[in-house]
Motif scaffolding. Structure first.
Motif, mmCIF file in Angstrom:
data_model
loop_
_atom_site.group_PDB
_atom_site.id
_atom_site.type_symbol
_atom_site.label_atom_id
_atom_site.label_comp_id
_atom_site.label_asym_id
_atom_site.label_seq_id
_atom_site.Cartn_x
_atom_site.Cartn_y
_atom_site.Cartn_z
ATOM 1 N N VAL A 13 0.849 -1.186 0.000
ATOM 2 C CA VAL A 13 0.000 0.000 0.000
ATOM 3 C C VAL A 13 0.887 1.239 0.000
ATOM 4 O O VAL A 13 1.751 1.391 0.869
ATOM 5 C CB VAL A 13 -0.932 0.026 1.234
ATOM 6 N N ILE A 14 0.689 2.106 -0.992
ATOM 7 C CA ILE A 14 1.406 3.378 -1.050
ATOM 8 C C ILE A 14 0.501 4.433 -0.421
ATOM 9 O O ILE A 14 -0.600 4.698 -0.900
ATOM 10 C CB ILE A 14 1.753 3.754 -2.495
ATOM 11 N N ALA A 15 0.987 4.993 0.704
ATOM 12 C CA ALA A 15 0.146 5.909 1.486
ATOM 13 C C ALA A 15 0.575 7.361 1.350
ATOM 14 O O ALA A 15 0.032 8.233 2.014
ATOM 15 C CB ALA A 15 0.175 5.492 2.960
ATOM 16 N N HIS A 16 1.585 7.605 0.530
ATOM 17 C CA HIS A 16 2.034 8.977 0.331
ATOM 18 C C HIS A 16 2.444 9.135 -1.117
ATOM 19 O O HIS A 16 3.300 8.397 -1.608
ATOM 20 C CB HIS A 16 3.224 9.291 1.259
ATOM 21 N N ARG A 17 1.825 10.055 -1.794
ATOM 22 C CA ARG A 17 2.073 10.195 -3.228
ATOM 23 C C ARG A 17 3.401 10.903 -3.480
ATOM 24 O O ARG A 17 3.599 12.040 -3.074
ATOM 25 C CB ARG A 17 0.937 10.978 -3.884
ATOM 26 N N SER A 40 -5.665 7.465 -0.809
ATOM 27 C CA SER A 40 -5.693 8.916 -1.022
ATOM 28 C C SER A 40 -5.115 9.603 0.208
ATOM 29 O O SER A 40 -5.050 9.006 1.304
ATOM 30 C CB SER A 40 -7.128 9.389 -1.257
ATOM 31 N N ASP A 41 -4.694 10.833 0.046
ATOM 32 C CA ASP A 41 -4.147 11.565 1.184
ATOM 33 C C ASP A 41 -5.160 11.676 2.316
ATOM 34 O O ASP A 41 -4.809 11.586 3.496
ATOM 35 C CB ASP A 41 -3.697 12.969 0.750
ATOM 36 N N ARG A 42 -6.430 11.842 1.972
ATOM 37 C CA ARG A 42 -7.470 11.975 2.991
ATOM 38 C C ARG A 42 -7.634 10.685 3.784
ATOM 39 O O ARG A 42 -7.682 10.699 5.015
ATOM 40 C CB ARG A 42 -8.801 12.353 2.334
ATOM 41 N N VAL A 43 -7.693 9.557 3.086
ATOM 42 C CA VAL A 43 -7.845 8.265 3.768
ATOM 43 C C VAL A 43 -6.592 7.928 4.568
ATOM 44 O O VAL A 43 -6.664 7.453 5.706
ATOM 45 C CB VAL A 43 -8.155 7.155 2.744
ATOM 46 N N ALA A 44 -5.408 8.188 3.992
ATOM 47 C CA ALA A 44 -4.161 7.904 4.703
ATOM 48 C C ALA A 44 -4.071 8.698 5.993
ATOM 49 O O ALA A 44 -3.651 8.173 7.039
ATOM 50 C CB ALA A 44 -2.967 8.211 3.801
ATOM 51 N N ALA A 45 -4.474 9.962 5.966
ATOM 52 C CA ALA A 45 -4.441 10.788 7.171
ATOM 53 C C ALA A 45 -5.419 10.272 8.221
ATOM 54 O O ALA A 45 -5.124 10.264 9.421
ATOM 55 C CB ALA A 45 -4.748 12.242 6.818
ATOM 56 N N ALA A 46 -6.589 9.808 7.770
ATOM 57 C CA ALA A 46 -7.597 9.303 8.708
ATOM 58 C C ALA A 46 -7.172 7.985 9.337
ATOM 59 O O ALA A 46 -7.390 7.738 10.524
ATOM 60 C CB ALA A 46 -8.937 9.143 7.991
ATOM 61 N N VAL A 47 -6.542 7.130 8.547
ATOM 62 C CA VAL A 47 -6.169 5.799 9.035
ATOM 63 C C VAL A 47 -4.835 5.812 9.780
ATOM 64 O O VAL A 47 -4.680 5.168 10.829
ATOM 65 C CB VAL A 47 -6.095 4.806 7.855
ATOM 66 N N LEU A 48 -3.862 6.561 9.266
ATOM 67 C CA LEU A 48 -2.494 6.489 9.783
ATOM 68 C C LEU A 48 -2.085 7.706 10.593
ATOM 69 O O LEU A 48 -1.011 7.699 11.211
ATOM 70 C CB LEU A 48 -1.511 6.327 8.615
ATOM 71 N N GLY A 49 -2.912 8.746 10.614
ATOM 72 C CA GLY A 49 -2.532 9.963 11.311
ATOM 73 C C GLY A 49 -1.697 10.860 10.416
ATOM 74 O O GLY A 49 -1.332 10.495 9.296
ATOM 75 N N CYS A 50 -1.417 12.031 10.926
ATOM 76 C CA CYS A 50 -0.695 13.024 10.119
ATOM 77 C C CYS A 50 0.784 13.085 10.437
ATOM 78 O O CYS A 50 1.578 13.568 9.642
ATOM 79 C CB CYS A 50 -1.331 14.402 10.323
ATOM 80 N N GLU A 51 1.187 12.649 11.644
ATOM 81 C CA GLU A 51 2.588 12.732 12.033
ATOM 82 C C GLU A 51 3.286 11.393 11.825
ATOM 83 O O GLU A 51 2.752 10.340 12.164
ATOM 84 C CB GLU A 51 2.699 13.153 13.502
ATOM 85 N N LYS A 52 4.480 11.438 11.269
ATOM 86 C CA LYS A 52 5.292 10.244 11.027
ATOM 87 C C LYS A 52 4.512 9.188 10.251
ATOM 88 O O LYS A 52 4.570 7.998 10.554
ATOM 89 C CB LYS A 52 5.823 9.653 12.345
ATOM 90 N N ARG A 53 3.764 9.641 9.292
ATOM 91 C CA ARG A 53 2.973 8.719 8.485
ATOM 92 C C ARG A 53 3.890 7.914 7.567
ATOM 93 O O ARG A 53 4.709 8.480 6.851
ATOM 94 C CB ARG A 53 1.982 9.494 7.621
ATOM 95 N N PRO A 54 3.792 6.587 7.592
ATOM 96 C CA PRO A 54 4.632 5.789 6.689
ATOM 97 C C PRO A 54 4.233 6.023 5.244
ATOM 98 O O PRO A 54 3.057 6.199 4.926
ATOM 99 C CB PRO A 54 4.344 4.342 7.121
#
Length: 223
Positions: A13-17, A40-54
């Motif tokens: 899964v690529i979580a950061h474009r 998507s950036d929106r889903v990644a932020a919701a699932v993984l958080g905004c700080e130190k996101r893999p």
């Protein structure tokens, strides 16, 4: 690194474009026939958080545990971490051990740390998948040392011989590193055939255990 080390990945899964990351990953994953998904950036932020996101996540099959006997059949020195529990230190030592051709790393009393803890994966830059890492108790390690005839070398600040002497030990060895607070256990210290210390200025009380491990590995193998 996991894919290159033979770990079976079910999906990535690529979580950061980031086009450069996506292009290089896709080329390698396509060769290994691993499905690639994107968040998507929106889903990644919701699932993984905004700080130190893999940036990249993978679902894969955990490698089978390695054994002490398997380490004996490999070449290179063995690194034993006795009571070292900080994942950053464990990962850094795995990385140094890989760089210097060590046979593997043994974790004794690592606390709740798992071999493939995501933090160990990150700190080792994925090399935990390439280098055998074994969790063992002190009795198992003692029996292994006796049966394999690989001498135990202690790296301790109280040793009388400077670290440079480590290069002169002719056989492959097991390097013993203890936690920074308490050092290695008396049980394992008593088994050491050699003891070496890193010379330091009198104003410095100690060095980080991962730094000592890296110094020893590079002294041991020479230039």
């Amino acid at each position: 690194m996991a894919l290159r080390s033979g770990v079976r990945l079910d999906t990535v899964v690529i979580a950061h474009r980031e086009p450069r990351i996506e292009a290089s990953l896709e080329a390698e994953l396509l060769h290994g026939q691993v499905p690639v998904r994107r968040l998507s950036d929106r889903v990644a932020a919701a699932v993984l958080g905004c700080e130190k996101r893999p940036r990249v996540l993978a679902v894969g099959r955990r490698p089978l545990p390695c054994t002490l006997d398997a380490l004996a059949r490999r070449t290179g020195d063995i690194v034993v971490l006795d009571g070292v529990r900080l994942v950053g230190n464990i990962g850094a030592i795995i990385r140094s051990a890989s760089a210097r051709g060590a046979a593997g790393v043994v974790l004794v009393d690592p606390g709740p740390v798992a071999v493939h803890d995501r933090r160990v994966v990150r700190a080792s830059r994925g090399l935990v998948f390439a280098l055998p890492v074994v969790i063992a108790d002190r009795d198992d390690l003692r029996r292994f040392l006796q049966s394999s005839d690989i001498p135990l070398v202690s790296l301790t600040a109280t040793a009388a011989v400077p670290l440079a002497g480590l290069a002169a030990v002719p056989r492959r060895v097991t390097l013993l590193l203890g936690g920074e607070r308490r050092g290695s256990s008396r049980e394992l210290e008593d088994l050491a055939e050699h003891r070496f210390a890193v010379p330091m200025a009198s104003a410095v009380e100690s060095l980080n255990v991962s730094v000592v491990g890296a110094l020893a590995l590079f002294v041991r193998r020479g230039p």
